[in-house]
Scaffold this motif. Structure first.
Motif, PDB file in Angstrom:
ATOM      1  N   SER A 109       0.825  -1.213   0.000  1.00  0.00           N
ATOM      2  CA  SER A 109       0.000   0.000   0.000  1.00  0.00           C
ATOM      3  C   SER A 109       0.854   1.255   0.000  1.00  0.00           C
ATOM      4  O   SER A 109       0.590   2.202  -0.752  1.00  0.00           O
ATOM      5  N   LEU A 112       2.255   2.393  -3.297  1.00  0.00           N
ATOM      6  CA  LEU A 112       1.344   3.054  -4.231  1.00  0.00           C
ATOM      7  C   LEU A 112       1.299   4.569  -4.031  1.00  0.00           C
ATOM      8  O   LEU A 112       0.736   5.291  -4.861  1.00  0.00           O
ATOM      9  N   ARG A 205     -14.416   3.752  -2.129  1.00  0.00           N
ATOM     10  CA  ARG A 205     -12.964   3.723  -2.113  1.00  0.00           C
ATOM     11  C   ARG A 205     -12.390   5.022  -2.661  1.00  0.00           C
ATOM     12  O   ARG A 205     -13.048   5.779  -3.367  1.00  0.00           O
ATOM     13  N   HIS A 207      -8.167   7.020  -3.443  1.00  0.00           N
ATOM     14  CA  HIS A 207      -6.732   6.808  -3.692  1.00  0.00           C
ATOM     15  C   HIS A 207      -6.013   7.031  -2.366  1.00  0.00           C
ATOM     16  O   HIS A 207      -5.371   8.065  -2.151  1.00  0.00           O
ATOM     17  N   SER A 211      -8.279   2.452   1.644  1.00  0.00           N
ATOM     18  CA  SER A 211      -8.904   1.747   0.523  1.00  0.00           C
ATOM     19  C   SER A 211      -8.004   0.615   0.026  1.00  0.00           C
ATOM     20  O   SER A 211      -8.486  -0.481  -0.310  1.00  0.00           O
ATOM     21  N   TRP A 212      -6.702   0.868  -0.019  1.00  0.00           N
ATOM     22  CA  TRP A 212      -5.775  -0.174  -0.479  1.00  0.00           C
ATOM     23  C   TRP A 212      -5.674  -1.310   0.538  1.00  0.00           C
ATOM     24  O   TRP A 212      -5.512  -2.462   0.151  1.00  0.00           O
ATOM     25  N   ASP A 215      -8.830  -3.405  -0.112  1.00  0.00           N
ATOM     26  CA  ASP A 215      -8.842  -4.130  -1.388  1.00  0.00           C
ATOM     27  C   ASP A 215      -7.626  -5.015  -1.601  1.00  0.00           C
ATOM     28  O   ASP A 215      -7.499  -5.649  -2.658  1.00  0.00           O
ATOM     29  N   HIS A 216      -6.732  -5.074  -0.642  1.00  0.00           N
ATOM     30  CA  HIS A 216      -5.516  -5.862  -0.831  1.00  0.00           C
ATOM     31  C   HIS A 216      -5.866  -7.334  -1.068  1.00  0.00           C
ATOM     32  O   HIS A 216      -6.779  -7.878  -0.427  1.00  0.00           O
TER      33      HIS A 216
END
Length: 405
Positions: A109, A112, A205, A207, A211-212, A215-216
């Motif tokens: 995460s 990103l 979600r 950026h 959120s990451w 959704d991982h």
């Protein structure tokens, strides 16, 4: 055969240690690379103050476990140490595959994040804080700057609107209070923040880190997602605050840096490196337990006994540090971010935020200087952190509106 008596533990909490931690580490080194330290009244651990011994421990996951549960009944429930050692389902207290499973969520995460975006975020919040005191000509750089900017950045990285940053500050301030009512209020405020955070991101979600986490591909439960948020806050906020404050204290009290604010002499990164080597913002942590009885660098440690690493002690160890003092700038071999499989996964982001925060402040206030002699600065934080109580400074006031985004 008579057993060798145990050395008396060295106290690394309380006013005497806060005023002169190097004395504590010197006393511990008299016991060897691994000494006995009292980290809270009645709570004694083995503490590693030797650089090489620290590396050996931090890289050996076969001998050492991070699971604190078998030890928890030895820590008083009302101990101020409890929030730092109480087991949670997070990578701080996990071993093996479970640790790798949770850690990859953090590392993936954070990878990103766009460094340019993080830097600009930090500049934006630095400008917000500067606008609040730039016309005054004086400031406490701890309370009015270093303590606030990390939480403002983290709040944004979690994907929450700016106004929620104050809730984080209120929550964490309350949780470290000595007042039980304030502690309870802080915990309640943090729980409300986390509930709102997860509910917002589960519905839509963005950026952002939350959120990451959700959704991982490792498929975290809602509880696990929030544990990742708590870990980022716990591992990032106080150390980053301390790093910003101690670096500014170093720059404002050392002529090599004072000249650089206007004439360019030594860069900010040099000051950050020196602070990480000499004033590790996370002084002692990395709790480990041997899976079996072990002889470790001259110390006999029974299975399940607590062992901590002194990042501050290892970094300043006179016997086994790799680079000499004059060669430390730019050298990343310090242990301020630990080492091995449990090393800080967000090291580069922390350095980026600290650098941007200090750069913005010194560029807008180029004549800023300490308002008291450096010898009068005081520290607190007990066994875990090395924290300035205040950092009073003065500067030529700016006209309203001179600090712009």
């Amino acid at each position: 055969m008579t057993a060798t008596p145990l050395a008396a533990p060295v106290r690394i909490h309380g006013p005497e240690h806060d005023a002169d931690p190097r004395r504590s580490y010197d006393l511990l080194r008299m016991q060897g690379p691994v000494g006995r330290a009292e980290i809270s009244p009645g709570v004694v651990v083995h503490l590693v103050t030797d650089y090489r011994a620290a590396l050996d421990l931090l890289h050996d996951t076969d001998t050492w476990s991070k699971d604190t549960r078998p030890w928890m009944d030895r820590v008083p429930a009302d101990s101020p140490l409890m929030p730092h050692v109480q087991w949670r389902p997070s990578l701080f207290f996990a071993d093996g595959e479970q640790h790798a499973h949770l850690r990859s969520v953090i590392t993936d995460s954070f990878s990103l994040l766009d460094p340019h975006d993080v830097r600009n975020l930090t500049f934006r919040y630095a400008d917000t804080l500067l606008q609040q005191f730039a016309a005054d000509g004086e400031v406490d750089l701890v309370a009015q700057y270093a303590q606030q900017i990390p939480l403002m950045v983290f709040n944004a990285l979690f994907g929450m609107p700016d106004e929620y940053a104050q809730r984080l500050l209120t929550a964490l301030s309350g949780m470290v209070s000595s007042d039980p009512q304030q502690m309870a209020l802080g915990a309640q405020t943090l729980n409300e923040y986390l509930t709102t955070l997860y509910g917002t991101k589960a519905q839509q979600r963005g950026h952002d880190l939350t959120s990451w986490f959700i959704d991982h591909p490792n498929g975290l439960s809602p509880e696990d997602v929030l544990q990742q948020v708590i870990i980022v806050l716990g591992a990032g906020n106080e150390p980053l605050t301390n790093l910003i404050a101690s670096t500014l204290a170093r720059m404002l009290s050392d002529d090599r840096y004072f000249g650089s604010l206007t004439s360019g002499n030594l860069p900010i990164q040099h000051a950050i490196d020196e602070a990480l080597w000499n004033d590790s913002p996370l002084a002692n942590y990395s709790l480990h337990f041997p899976r079996y009885d072990v002889q470790f660098h001259g110390a006999f440690i029974p299975a399940g006994s607590p062992v901590m690493v002194s990042y501050a002690g290892a970094n300043t160890c006179p016997h086994s540090n790799p680079p000499r003092e004059e060669h430390r700038s730019g050298n990343k071999a310090h242990l301020a971010f630990a080492a091995g499989p449990h090393a800080c996964p967000a090291r580069s982001t922390a350095i980026l935020v600290a650098t941007a925060a200090i750069e913005r402040l010194t560029s807008y206030l180029p004549d800023i200087t300490l308002a008291v002699p450096a010898s009068e600065l005081s520290y607190h934080g007990g066994p875990i952190y090395r924290s300035l109580t205040a950092l009073p400074a003065r500067f030529t006031p700016l006209q309203p509106g001179r600090v712009t985004r």
